[in-house]
Design a protein around this motif. Sequence first.
Motif, PDB file in Angstrom:
ATOM      1  N   ILE A 133      16.013  69.258  46.461  1.00  0.00           N
ATOM      2  CA  ILE A 133      14.646  69.636  46.105  1.00  0.00           C
ATOM      3  C   ILE A 133      14.648  70.211  44.695  1.00  0.00           C
ATOM      4  CG2 ILE A 133      14.842  71.984  47.050  1.00  0.00           C
ATOM      5  CD1 ILE A 133      11.898  71.751  47.926  1.00  0.00           C
ATOM      6  N   GLY A 134      13.554  70.013  43.952  1.00  0.00           N
ATOM      7  CA  GLY A 134      13.444  70.586  42.621  1.00  0.00           C
ATOM      8  C   GLY A 134      12.091  70.285  42.006  1.00  0.00           C
ATOM      9  N   ILE A 135      11.879  70.867  40.838  1.00  0.00           N
ATOM     10  CA  ILE A 135      10.673  70.609  40.053  1.00  0.00           C
ATOM     11  C   ILE A 135      10.960  69.444  39.100  1.00  0.00           C
ATOM     12  CG2 ILE A 135       9.165  71.536  38.243  1.00  0.00           C
ATOM     13  CD1 ILE A 135       9.492  74.267  39.536  1.00  0.00           C
ATOM     14  N   VAL A 136      10.048  68.516  39.025  1.00  0.00           N
ATOM     15  CA  VAL A 136      10.212  67.368  38.129  1.00  0.00           C
ATOM     16  C   VAL A 136      10.079  67.845  36.682  1.00  0.00           C
ATOM     17  CG1 VAL A 136       9.316  65.128  37.441  1.00  0.00           C
ATOM     18  CG2 VAL A 136       9.342  65.764  39.853  1.00  0.00           C
ATOM     19  N   THR A 137      11.102  67.575  35.866  1.00  0.00           N
ATOM     20  CA  THR A 137      11.063  67.969  34.457  1.00  0.00           C
ATOM     21  C   THR A 137      10.938  66.772  33.520  1.00  0.00           C
ATOM     22  OG1 THR A 137      13.492  68.003  34.348  1.00  0.00           O
ATOM     23  CG2 THR A 137      12.381  70.082  34.876  1.00  0.00           C
ATOM     24  N   SER A 138      11.379  65.587  33.949  1.00  0.00           N
ATOM     25  CA  SER A 138      11.195  64.391  33.120  1.00  0.00           C
ATOM     26  C   SER A 138      11.291  63.143  33.976  1.00  0.00           C
ATOM     27  CB  SER A 138      12.218  64.330  31.981  1.00  0.00           C
ATOM     28  OG  SER A 138      13.513  64.090  32.481  1.00  0.00           O
ATOM     29  N   ILE A 139      10.632  62.088  33.505  1.00  0.00           N
ATOM     30  CA  ILE A 139      10.645  60.789  34.178  1.00  0.00           C
ATOM     31  C   ILE A 139      10.823  59.723  33.109  1.00  0.00           C
ATOM     32  CG2 ILE A 139       9.401  59.200  35.679  1.00  0.00           C
ATOM     33  CD1 ILE A 139       7.675  61.575  36.588  1.00  0.00           C
ATOM     34  N   SER A 140      11.834  58.894  33.275  1.00  0.00           N
ATOM     35  CA  SER A 140      12.081  57.848  32.284  1.00  0.00           C
ATOM     36  C   SER A 140      11.191  56.641  32.535  1.00  0.00           C
ATOM     37  CB  SER A 140      13.554  57.414  32.332  1.00  0.00           C
ATOM     38  OG  SER A 140      13.773  56.528  33.424  1.00  0.00           O
ATOM     39  N   ASN A 141      11.126  55.767  31.543  1.00  0.00           N
ATOM     40  CA  ASN A 141      10.512  54.459  31.747  1.00  0.00           C
ATOM     41  C   ASN A 141      11.446  53.602  32.599  1.00  0.00           C
ATOM     42  OD1 ASN A 141       8.249  55.039  30.130  1.00  0.00           O
ATOM     43  ND2 ASN A 141       9.393  54.519  28.270  1.00  0.00           N
ATOM     44  N   ILE A 142      10.919  52.511  33.103  1.00  0.00           N
ATOM     45  CA  ILE A 142      11.735  51.577  33.880  1.00  0.00           C
ATOM     46  C   ILE A 142      12.604  50.762  32.930  1.00  0.00           C
ATOM     47  CG2 ILE A 142      11.687  49.556  35.391  1.00  0.00           C
ATOM     48  CD1 ILE A 142       9.133  50.622  36.611  1.00  0.00           C
ATOM     49  N   MET A 143      13.873  50.617  33.309  1.00  0.00           N
ATOM     50  CA  MET A 143      14.792  49.781  32.530  1.00  0.00           C
ATOM     51  C   MET A 143      15.441  48.762  33.461  1.00  0.00           C
ATOM     52  SD  MET A 143      17.557  52.862  32.008  1.00  0.00           S
ATOM     53  CE  MET A 143      16.259  54.116  32.093  1.00  0.00           C
ATOM     54  N   SER A 144      16.029  47.732  32.885  1.00  0.00           N
ATOM     55  CA  SER A 144      16.704  46.695  33.673  1.00  0.00           C
ATOM     56  C   SER A 144      18.203  46.766  33.402  1.00  0.00           C
ATOM     57  CB  SER A 144      16.164  45.318  33.310  1.00  0.00           C
ATOM     58  OG  SER A 144      16.784  44.308  34.093  1.00  0.00           O
ATOM     59  N   LEU A 145      18.981  47.023  34.465  1.00  0.00           N
ATOM     60  CA  LEU A 145      20.422  47.168  34.349  1.00  0.00           C
ATOM     61  C   LEU A 145      21.094  46.446  35.507  1.00  0.00           C
ATOM     62  CD1 LEU A 145      20.680  50.980  33.515  1.00  0.00           C
ATOM     63  CD2 LEU A 145      20.983  49.099  31.907  1.00  0.00           C
ATOM     64  N   ARG A 146      22.404  46.259  35.384  1.00  0.00           N
ATOM     65  CA  ARG A 146      23.184  45.694  36.473  1.00  0.00           C
ATOM     66  C   ARG A 146      24.042  46.788  37.076  1.00  0.00           C
ATOM     67  NH1 ARG A 146      25.611  39.768  36.249  1.00  0.00           N
ATOM     68  NH2 ARG A 146      23.385  39.564  35.811  1.00  0.00           N
ATOM     69  N   ALA A 147      23.751  47.167  38.324  1.00  0.00           N
ATOM     70  CA  ALA A 147      24.503  48.217  38.992  1.00  0.00           C
ATOM     71  C   ALA A 147      25.881  47.720  39.394  1.00  0.00           C
ATOM     72  CB  ALA A 147      23.740  48.698  40.232  1.00  0.00           C
ATOM     73  N   SER A 148      26.802  48.652  39.536  1.00  0.00           N
ATOM     74  CA  SER A 148      28.161  48.308  39.947  1.00  0.00           C
ATOM     75  C   SER A 148      28.160  47.615  41.299  1.00  0.00           C
ATOM     76  CB  SER A 148      29.011  49.584  40.010  1.00  0.00           C
ATOM     77  OG  SER A 148      30.301  49.298  40.480  1.00  0.00           O
ATOM     78  N   GLY A 149      28.865  46.495  41.404  1.00  0.00           N
ATOM     79  CA  GLY A 149      28.962  45.759  42.648  1.00  0.00           C
ATOM     80  C   GLY A 149      27.845  44.762  42.872  1.00  0.00           C
ATOM     81  N   ARG A 150      26.856  44.721  41.971  1.00  0.00           N
ATOM     82  CA  ARG A 150      25.737  43.792  42.107  1.00  0.00           C
ATOM     83  C   ARG A 150      25.958  42.541  41.268  1.00  0.00           C
ATOM     84  NH1 ARG A 150      22.303  44.784  46.413  1.00  0.00           N
ATOM     85  NH2 ARG A 150      22.124  47.030  46.707  1.00  0.00           N
ATOM     86  N   GLN A 151      25.346  41.438  41.699  1.00  0.00           N
ATOM     87  CA  GLN A 151      25.507  40.164  41.004  1.00  0.00           C
ATOM     88  C   GLN A 151      24.341  39.843  40.083  1.00  0.00           C
ATOM     89  OE1 GLN A 151      26.091  37.462  44.275  1.00  0.00           O
ATOM     90  NE2 GLN A 151      28.263  37.940  44.479  1.00  0.00           N
ATOM     91  N   SER A 152      23.307  40.664  40.124  1.00  0.00           N
ATOM     92  CA  SER A 152      22.146  40.411  39.281  1.00  0.00           C
ATOM     93  C   SER A 152      21.592  41.738  38.769  1.00  0.00           C
ATOM     94  CB  SER A 152      21.067  39.661  40.073  1.00  0.00           C
ATOM     95  OG  SER A 152      20.672  40.413  41.208  1.00  0.00           O
ATOM     96  N   ASP A 153      20.702  41.638  37.772  1.00  0.00           N
ATOM     97  CA  ASP A 153      20.102  42.834  37.204  1.00  0.00           C
ATOM     98  C   ASP A 153      19.152  43.482  38.201  1.00  0.00           C
ATOM     99  OD1 ASP A 153      21.496  42.364  34.923  1.00  0.00           O
ATOM    100  OD2 ASP A 153      19.800  41.576  33.778  1.00  0.00           O
ATOM    101  N   SER A 154      18.957  44.795  38.037  1.00  0.00           N
ATOM    102  CA  SER A 154      18.063  45.540  38.907  1.00  0.00           C
ATOM    103  C   SER A 154      17.287  46.544  38.072  1.00  0.00           C
ATOM    104  CB  SER A 154      18.860  46.275  39.994  1.00  0.00           C
ATOM    105  OG  SER A 154      18.000  46.969  40.873  1.00  0.00           O
ATOM    106  N   LEU A 155      16.096  46.892  38.539  1.00  0.00           N
ATOM    107  CA  LEU A 155      15.288  47.891  37.853  1.00  0.00           C
ATOM    108  C   LEU A 155      15.858  49.281  38.119  1.00  0.00           C
ATOM    109  CD1 LEU A 155      11.698  46.595  38.659  1.00  0.00           C
ATOM    110  CD2 LEU A 155      13.103  46.127  36.643  1.00  0.00           C
ATOM    111  N   LYS A 156      15.694  50.167  37.130  1.00  0.00           N
ATOM    112  CA  LYS A 156      16.182  51.541  37.265  1.00  0.00           C
ATOM    113  C   LYS A 156      15.204  52.495  36.588  1.00  0.00           C
ATOM    114  CE  LYS A 156      20.026  54.612  35.964  1.00  0.00           C
ATOM    115  NZ  LYS A 156      21.285  54.728  35.176  1.00  0.00           N
ATOM    116  N   ARG A 157      14.951  53.627  37.239  1.00  0.00           N
ATOM    117  CA  ARG A 157      14.164  54.708  36.643  1.00  0.00           C
ATOM    118  C   ARG A 157      14.887  56.017  36.934  1.00  0.00           C
ATOM    119  NH1 ARG A 157       8.691  55.321  35.398  1.00  0.00           N
ATOM    120  NH2 ARG A 157       7.956  53.633  36.746  1.00  0.00           N
TER     121      ARG A 157
END
Length: 230
Positions: A133-157
Amino acid sequence: MTGDCMDRICVRASGFWEFYDLNEETKLLHADIVLIDEEGNSIHVQIYPKAYQRLKTLIKEGGVYNLACFWVKKSNDKYRPVSNDNMINLSTWTTIEEVVEVPPAFPMFTYSLTPIEQLPSRVDYAKYFTDVIGIVTSISNIMSLRASGRQSDSLKRVVTIQDASNASVDVALWGEHASLFPAEQLQKDGETCPQIIIFVGTLVKKYATSGTISLAGNAPCRWYINPDAP
């Protein structure tokens, strides 16, 4: 008790997600639910593909149902969403009846909070998911990355939260969670008052290069904004 259970239970489907094979991302391995009863007790449910084809249209996240005819077994050794030594498997024989008149005090969600300063002790900890639990201090824009173990790109925020002792942590929301997160509304509401959030169902990760601790929010992850909680 473990074994075949014919008793009826009245429960809310608090969390509902699908788990796919990491090597074959269209192959469903099982669907998972966190159930809560009126007293706040919780249990993990898994539904395997054959049964899920019949049941997936009968149960929705947030709904309250009477369930009967299911199998009770010992909980999985890893990735438990709640603290319960038992879990449930639903089958093609399971009966599901929606409850229309839900008692007003019926809990909406369950959590077991870990203080942010204790997160380093849970790096790669696999028995339970981690809730914070916590207070939200910042929120990034959505980016497209490839997570470890994945075969395709995925969205990340990335959402950064801070607790009462000023400790902070990044929560990385992946896939559809990145786009479903209500970033614009939170940022707008945050201009007038702090926005408190509970993240449940995360995993604690440590970046090898920087040593930074972060939380990974994948399919099991849920968030509760300004919850009615102590």
